[in-house]
Enzyme design. Structure first.
Site, PDB file in Angstrom:
ATOM      1  N   ILE A 155       0.909  -1.328   0.009  1.00  0.00           N
ATOM      2  CA  ILE A 155       0.031   0.001  -0.070  1.00  0.00           C
ATOM      3  C   ILE A 155       0.885   1.331  -0.133  1.00  0.00           C
ATOM      4  CG2 ILE A 155      -1.595   1.167   1.194  1.00  0.00           C
ATOM      5  CD1 ILE A 155      -2.648  -1.434   2.353  1.00  0.00           C
ATOM      6  N   CYS A 205       2.203   1.189   7.776  1.00  0.00           N
ATOM      7  CA  CYS A 205       2.968   0.000   8.591  1.00  0.00           C
ATOM      8  C   CYS A 205       1.857  -0.749   9.253  1.00  0.00           C
ATOM      9  CB  CYS A 205       4.047   0.477   9.448  1.00  0.00           C
ATOM     10  SG  CYS A 205       3.380   1.872  10.629  1.00  0.00           S
ATOM     11  N   THR A 232      -4.676   5.101   7.667  1.00  0.00           N
ATOM     12  CA  THR A 232      -5.588   4.115   6.950  1.00  0.00           C
ATOM     13  C   THR A 232      -4.992   2.516   7.456  1.00  0.00           C
ATOM     14  OG1 THR A 232      -4.243   4.172   4.913  1.00  0.00           O
ATOM     15  CG2 THR A 232      -6.283   5.723   4.931  1.00  0.00           C
ATOM     16  N   ARG A 234      -4.040   0.902  10.972  1.00  0.00           N
ATOM     17  CA  ARG A 234      -4.665   0.399  12.157  1.00  0.00           C
ATOM     18  C   ARG A 234      -4.759   1.432  13.192  1.00  0.00           C
ATOM     19  NH1 ARG A 234      -6.428  -2.618   9.462  1.00  0.00           N
ATOM     20  NH2 ARG A 234      -6.168  -5.040   9.235  1.00  0.00           N
ATOM     21  N   GLU A 263     -12.109   1.071  17.538  1.00  0.00           N
ATOM     22  CA  GLU A 263     -13.304   0.772  16.780  1.00  0.00           C
ATOM     23  C   GLU A 263     -13.933  -0.427  16.694  1.00  0.00           C
ATOM     24  OE1 GLU A 263     -10.534   0.630  12.912  1.00  0.00           O
ATOM     25  OE2 GLU A 263     -11.372  -1.243  12.676  1.00  0.00           O
ATOM     26  N   HIS A 295     -13.382   2.685   8.594  1.00  0.00           N
ATOM     27  CA  HIS A 295     -12.879   1.309   8.177  1.00  0.00           C
ATOM     28  C   HIS A 295     -13.157   1.002   6.780  1.00  0.00           C
ATOM     29  CE1 HIS A 295      -9.888  -1.814   9.940  1.00  0.00           C
ATOM     30  NE2 HIS A 295      -9.834  -1.895   8.474  1.00  0.00           N
TER      31      HIS A 295
HETATM   32  P1  NAD Z   1       2.679  -4.839   3.560  1.00  0.00           P
HETATM   33  O1  NAD Z   1       2.943  -6.249   4.927  1.00  0.00           O
HETATM   34  O2  NAD Z   1       2.934  -5.037   2.320  1.00  0.00           O
HETATM   35  O3  NAD Z   1       3.714  -3.861   4.221  1.00  0.00           O
HETATM   36  C1  NAD Z   1       4.084  -3.191   5.675  1.00  0.00           C
HETATM   37  C2  NAD Z   1       5.327  -2.502   5.401  1.00  0.00           C
HETATM   38  O4  NAD Z   1       5.323  -1.945   6.659  1.00  0.00           O
HETATM   39  C3  NAD Z   1       6.533  -3.544   5.220  1.00  0.00           C
HETATM   40  O5  NAD Z   1       7.189  -2.908   4.067  1.00  0.00           O
HETATM   41  C4  NAD Z   1       7.268  -3.469   6.431  1.00  0.00           C
HETATM   42  O6  NAD Z   1       8.765  -3.570   6.248  1.00  0.00           O
HETATM   43  C5  NAD Z   1       6.967  -2.195   6.996  1.00  0.00           C
HETATM   44  N1  NAD Z   1       7.211  -2.125   8.528  1.00  0.00           N
HETATM   45  C6  NAD Z   1       7.252  -3.022   9.440  1.00  0.00           C
HETATM   46  N2  NAD Z   1       7.440  -2.560  10.508  1.00  0.00           N
HETATM   47  C7  NAD Z   1       7.634  -1.308  10.495  1.00  0.00           C
HETATM   48  C8  NAD Z   1       7.861  -0.240  11.210  1.00  0.00           C
HETATM   49  N3  NAD Z   1       8.191  -0.342  12.640  1.00  0.00           N
HETATM   50  N4  NAD Z   1       7.675   1.162  10.758  1.00  0.00           N
HETATM   51  C9  NAD Z   1       7.434   1.462   9.402  1.00  0.00           C
HETATM   52  N5  NAD Z   1       7.369   0.433   8.604  1.00  0.00           N
HETATM   53  C10 NAD Z   1       7.417  -0.887   9.213  1.00  0.00           C
HETATM   54  O7  NAD Z   1       1.365  -4.329   3.948  1.00  0.00           O
HETATM   55  P2  NAD Z   1       0.189  -3.576   3.165  1.00  0.00           P
HETATM   56  O8  NAD Z   1      -0.413  -4.545   2.452  1.00  0.00           O
HETATM   57  O9  NAD Z   1       1.025  -2.291   2.491  1.00  0.00           O
HETATM   58  O10 NAD Z   1      -0.740  -2.967   4.357  1.00  0.00           O
HETATM   59  C11 NAD Z   1      -0.121  -2.066   5.469  1.00  0.00           C
HETATM   60  C12 NAD Z   1      -1.140  -1.921   6.498  1.00  0.00           C
HETATM   61  O11 NAD Z   1      -2.692  -1.476   5.846  1.00  0.00           O
HETATM   62  C13 NAD Z   1      -1.691  -3.337   6.913  1.00  0.00           C
HETATM   63  O12 NAD Z   1      -0.748  -3.923   8.154  1.00  0.00           O
HETATM   64  C14 NAD Z   1      -3.243  -2.884   7.691  1.00  0.00           C
HETATM   65  O13 NAD Z   1      -3.002  -2.770   8.878  1.00  0.00           O
HETATM   66  C15 NAD Z   1      -3.490  -1.923   6.807  1.00  0.00           C
HETATM   67  N6  NAD Z   1      -4.648  -2.050   5.881  1.00  0.00           N
HETATM   68  C16 NAD Z   1      -5.846  -1.275   6.277  1.00  0.00           C
HETATM   69  C17 NAD Z   1      -7.094  -1.438   5.367  1.00  0.00           C
HETATM   70  C18 NAD Z   1      -8.053  -0.553   5.436  1.00  0.00           C
HETATM   71  O14 NAD Z   1      -9.197  -0.939   4.929  1.00  0.00           O
HETATM   72  N7  NAD Z   1      -8.091   0.571   6.335  1.00  0.00           N
HETATM   73  C19 NAD Z   1      -6.951  -2.411   4.445  1.00  0.00           C
HETATM   74  C20 NAD Z   1      -5.836  -3.300   4.140  1.00  0.00           C
HETATM   75  C21 NAD Z   1      -4.719  -3.002   4.934  1.00  0.00           C
END
Ligand code: NAD
Length: 331
Positions: A155, A205, A232, A234, A263, A295
């Site tokens: 994302i 993240c 967006t 958590r 939430e 959400h």
């Molecule tokens: P992803 O696993 O592809 O990417 C997460 C990234 O965060 C990785 O590159 C990882 O190295 C990095 N990371 C790990 N620890 C970290 C830290 N301490 N500081 C900064 N970065 C760090 O995940 P994604 O598919 O990009 O999704 C990201 C987040 O989006 C998910 O964890 C989820 O919580 C959230 N999400 C929200 C919705 C929504 O509807 N609002 C939907 C899908 C996902």
């Protein structure tokens, strides 16, 4: 195999039923969240299919095992609501949908930025009141501004491309940058630089011990006055009382949220005929420079279709013993 789908809404049922046509899975849809109170409903099923606010803690994992459940199939990317160690202890593999539409979430984050910057929510209300004045609606050009992405995963990378498209200088903090992230050409920086240099910070993240309340009074104190924060990812990434203080004193100029720490039990339901009991959330909704969605960043046709397909694929591979083909969460 018999699958019990929890926290089920009509749109979940529609997409899961469509994706499961002709594959012989028996799906039962339960509206309540999976909790210690509702886990008894899983008796007689083989698999539970869960969402972001279902509670799979030690008590629930033990009860699932006792009821004969063999797999927890999450129909979302995040799994912070699952006690993975407890599931491992009870021999319950956990599958998830690691990627369904990074565009859906990143585009929603961009929508929050544009709404807040150009005061679209306030303009919408004014026009309905026959008020065409512009005072208080002034925005700023995104072009040339510094936007930081915290978490450069799927994302985050999409968000980097979107914000570059607006002509922004884009920075990113990620402790484990992937090759795909490096290929975006984004400037990787330490968190201190994110806090100090950004006009806009967007969180992408996961919620981990290391990222819990990453936005707190200390990090807020290092940010530019009037910074825009977007979450967006958590709710637990933000210390909400600290951000309320920062909104009151003007340190935070704009806040866009699609997630909120408390939430569960609030989002995804219609409580319009009840009194809001969460005083902290109620305070957040009083600020003109705060926009909250419940959400819904993932909520596009494309994403729901992909979620249904990957969830059912996980289940089918499990049925055939093809664990290496599944998107399993590692403990
Ligand atoms: P992803 O696993 O592809 O990417 C997460 C990234 O965060 C990785 O590159 C990882 O190295 C990095 N990371 C790990 N620890 C970290 C830290 N301490 N500081 C900064 N970065 C760090 O995940 P994604 O598919 O990009 O999704 C990201 C987040 O989006 C998910 O964890 C989820 O919580 C959230 N999400 C929200 C919705 C929504 O509807 N609002 C939907 C899908 C996902």
């Amino acid at each position: 195999m018999k699958v019990a789908v929890f926290s089920s809404k009509p749109y979940d049922e529609e997409h899961l039923r469509k994706a499961s046509e002709d594959i012989g899975l028996e799906l039962a849809f339960f509206e309540p969240q999976l909790t210690a109170q509702t886990v008894a409903l899983t008796a007689g099923y083989d698999i539970v299919c869960c969402f972001v606010n279902d509670v799979i803690d030690n008590t629930v994992a033990a009860a699932l095992k006792e009821n004969g459940i063999k797999l927890v199939a999450m129909r979302c990317a995040g799994f912070n609501n699952v006690d993975l160690e407890a599931c491992a202890r009870h021999d319950l593999p956990v599958a998830r949908v690691p990627e369904y539409s990074p565009n859906a979430v990143a585009e929603h984050a961009a929508a929050l930025i544009l709404d807040l910057n150009r005061n679209i929510h306030r303009a919408f209300s004014r026009i309905r009141e026959n008020d065409y004045s512009l005072s208080g609606l002034m925005g700023f050009d995104l072009n040339g501004k510094t936007v930081s992405i915290v978490g450069g995963g799927r994302i985050g990378q999409t968000m980097i491309r979107i914000m570059k498209g607006f002509g922004c200088r884009v920075l990113c903090y990620d402790p484990m940058p992937s090759d795909a992230l490096l290929e975006t050409g984004v400037e990787l920086v330490p968190l201190e630089q994110v806090w100090a240099e950004s006009e806009i910070i967007s969180l992408h993240c996961p919620l981990l011990r290391s990222t819990y309340h990453i936005i707190n009074s200390n990090s807020l104190s290092q940010m530019k006055r009037g910074v825009m924060l977007i979450n967006t990812s958590r709710g637990g990434l933000i210390d909400t009382p600290a951000i309320i203080t920062a909104l009151k004193n003007g340190k935070v100029g704009y806040l866009g949220l699609d997630v909120y720490e408390e939430e569960a039990g609030l989002f995804f339901e219609d409580y319009s005929d009840q009194v809001l009991q969460d005083d902290i959330f109620a305070r957040l909704t009083t600020f003109k420079n705060v926009v909250i969605t419940g959400h819904q960043a993932f909520f596009t046709h494309e994403a729901l279709q992909a979620i249904a397909e990957v969830t059912l694929n996980n289940i089918l591979h499990f049925e055939k013993g093809e664990l290496d083909q599944m998107c399993l969460v590692k403990t």
